[in-house]
Each structure stands twice: as structure tokens, then as C-alpha cells.
Enzyme design. Sequence first.
Site, mmCIF file in Angstrom:
data_model
loop_
_atom_site.group_PDB
_atom_site.id
_atom_site.type_symbol
_atom_site.label_atom_id
_atom_site.label_comp_id
_atom_site.label_asym_id
_atom_site.label_seq_id
_atom_site.Cartn_x
_atom_site.Cartn_y
_atom_site.Cartn_z
ATOM 1 N N ASN A 52 -75.435 98.249 52.469
ATOM 2 C CA ASN A 52 -74.981 97.194 53.371
ATOM 3 C C ASN A 52 -73.464 97.324 53.497
ATOM 4 O OD1 ASN A 52 -74.278 94.830 54.639
ATOM 5 N ND2 ASN A 52 -75.048 93.467 53.018
ATOM 6 N N LYS A 79 -71.522 95.735 55.357
ATOM 7 C CA LYS A 79 -70.907 94.430 55.684
ATOM 8 C C LYS A 79 -69.874 94.587 56.799
ATOM 9 C CE LYS A 79 -72.099 92.809 51.124
ATOM 10 N NZ LYS A 79 -71.810 91.963 49.984
ATOM 11 N N HIS A 128 -79.169 87.255 54.053
ATOM 12 C CA HIS A 128 -78.190 87.613 53.013
ATOM 13 C C HIS A 128 -77.444 86.352 52.576
ATOM 14 C CE1 HIS A 128 -74.698 89.352 51.052
ATOM 15 N NE2 HIS A 128 -75.435 90.434 50.890
ATOM 16 N N GLU A 133 -74.435 85.796 52.061
ATOM 17 C CA GLU A 133 -73.208 85.518 52.815
ATOM 18 C C GLU A 133 -73.540 84.805 54.124
ATOM 19 O OE1 GLU A 133 -71.750 89.529 52.630
ATOM 20 O OE2 GLU A 133 -71.427 89.242 50.482
ATOM 21 N N GLU A 160 -80.899 89.096 45.034
ATOM 22 C CA GLU A 160 -79.457 89.238 44.868
ATOM 23 C C GLU A 160 -78.878 87.954 44.277
ATOM 24 O OE1 GLU A 160 -77.872 92.449 47.675
ATOM 25 O OE2 GLU A 160 -77.923 90.614 48.820
ATOM 26 N N GLY A 173 -70.441 91.408 44.735
ATOM 27 C CA GLY A 173 -69.036 91.704 44.935
ATOM 28 C C GLY A 173 -68.132 91.223 43.814
ATOM 29 N N SER A 176 -73.406 94.038 42.688
ATOM 30 C CA SER A 176 -72.575 94.932 41.869
ATOM 31 C C SER A 176 -73.373 96.067 41.232
ATOM 32 C CB SER A 176 -71.812 94.143 40.806
ATOM 33 O OG SER A 176 -70.958 93.199 41.423
HETATM 34 P P1 PGA Z 1 -72.237 94.350 46.175
HETATM 35 O O1 PGA Z 1 -73.034 93.643 47.364
HETATM 36 O O2 PGA Z 1 -72.989 95.599 45.818
HETATM 37 O O3 PGA Z 1 -70.870 94.640 46.748
HETATM 38 O O4 PGA Z 1 -72.201 93.384 45.053
HETATM 39 C C1 PGA Z 1 -74.436 93.607 47.380
HETATM 40 C C2 PGA Z 1 -74.912 92.895 48.612
HETATM 41 O O5 PGA Z 1 -74.306 91.899 49.009
HETATM 42 O O6 PGA Z 1 -75.905 93.311 49.230
#
Ligand code: PGA
Length: 252
Positions: free
Chosen positions: A9, A11, A97, A99, A169, A175, A215
Site C-alpha cells: 500500500n 498510500k 483502511h 486511515e 491491521e 506506521g 510495521s
Molecule cells: P505500515 O502500514 O506497514 O507502514 O505500518 C501498513 C498499512 O497501513 O497497511
Amino acid sequence: MRKHIVAGNWKMNLTFDQANELAEQLMDALEKCNLNKTELIVCPPFPYLELLSDFGSDSYFMVGAQNVNDNERGAYTGEVSAEMLASLELTHCIVGHSERRLYYGETNEQIAHKVDHLLGHNIKPIVCCGEVLEEREAGKQFEVVERQLKEGLFHLSERAFGNIIIAYEPVWAIGTGKTATPQQAQEMHAFIRGLIRGRYGATTADDTSILYGGSCKPNNAKELFANPDVDGGLIGGASLKADDFVAIALSF
Ligand code: PGA
């Protein structure tokens, strides 16, 4: 049996030139290795979907979108429909997601509509679920994930559900550099599979790929993927480096 899947992803990162460069690096790295049966999916920002589709057409990886609108079509300025994604021959789309849930107020009800539109256009939804830190600290993580799945997905028929990929997640791990322990991931993945078993039966539960996200990096992917109910990863930050992303894909 279910597939091993690693999805990237990107983003809201990269300019067009940077996206092109990363796609080239990815192709170079993938040419040199054998991914075995692991499926690779790359989810770039909307404006680069066609570029990535051109790269992906020789089947090193499939291409997915990061979001879709919950309406079929019409006067929704700035939005992108499942029909449009299908017309680019995309195979996958991330839905729900954290976010999007947190910053754009996306609800389980909207997620259910998005899933329906995608399935109506033969696009496989990668449906995200997961608790925020306060919910985990209060011991409510299972309750939260159960509600997300029941309200967002469990209206589907058994046949339709066969096209769903789930990504667990934990929001506190996204992140942040703070990964769920392999035990925490396995515990939740087994719980999710149990919910699917209860709703759709053992065969569907066994066939559903459940990815871990948060992460996930080359140095912890092996440990996470070694769990019986962890079938791959949804990778944010580490998917922006071709070598890291491929190293994660090779961690099975
Ligand atoms: P990250 O994000 O690997 O940067 O923690 C994962 C995600 O949001 O899909």
C-alpha cells in the site's frame, strides 16, 4: 487451500517519476527471484494505476487501488468508482483502511457498500479491520474486530465471500514501528477465522487469506508469516523500497 499474499500500500506517496522508478526496481528485483506461490499485489495512488498496470501485465504482480467510492456512479466530485477500476482491469482494491476510517469517517455500512460494488465488478476487496490502542488497552480488540466484520462483510453470500481477502491491521502498529507480536497476530487471525467459520463454514474459513498489517518489515515478516493463520501481509512503509518489499514477499 488459501493463498499467500503480500500486498503493498503506497498510500499518498511518490511523484509520477518516483512511482515509475520504484516499479522498475520492483521488476528488476522480481526477475531475479522465485516467489513460489506467493501472490504479489501493488496498490499505488489512483493517478498511477495505469502505469503500474502496464508494468504488472506480465504477471510479476497484480495491481489494486487503495479505495473506491460507495456509490455506483454520478455526481461525486473527486471520487472513483468500482466501474472505473474495473475498466482499468484492476484485480484488487483495499477497503476500510484505518486511515480512511479515522480521517474520513468511513463507516462499516459504507464499507459494506464498497465491497458490494467491487464484487459486482469482479474486483477482490482487501478488507481492513483492527482496533486502536485504547481499545486494545481496554481488552476490546476482539469485540471491535467482530463488529467491523459483521457489519462490513457478513451480509455477503458464501459464494461472494469467497472473493474476500481480510487484512488485520492493529491501528497502533501502523506506521509506528511497533509491530504486533507473532502471538498477538496469531491470536487475532485465529479469532477472525473462527468468526468466518461460524458464519460461512469450515471450507470458506480455511480458504480465506488473512493478512497482517502494521510495521511489517523484512526483519519481522518471517516470524509473523510463520503463524498458521497469518497468510501474508499488507505492507505500507516497507513497500516503498523495492528490496524490502521483495524480501518480505520471500519471507514464507
Ligand atoms: P505500515 O502500514 O506497514 O507502514 O505500518 C501498513 C498499512 O497501513 O497497511
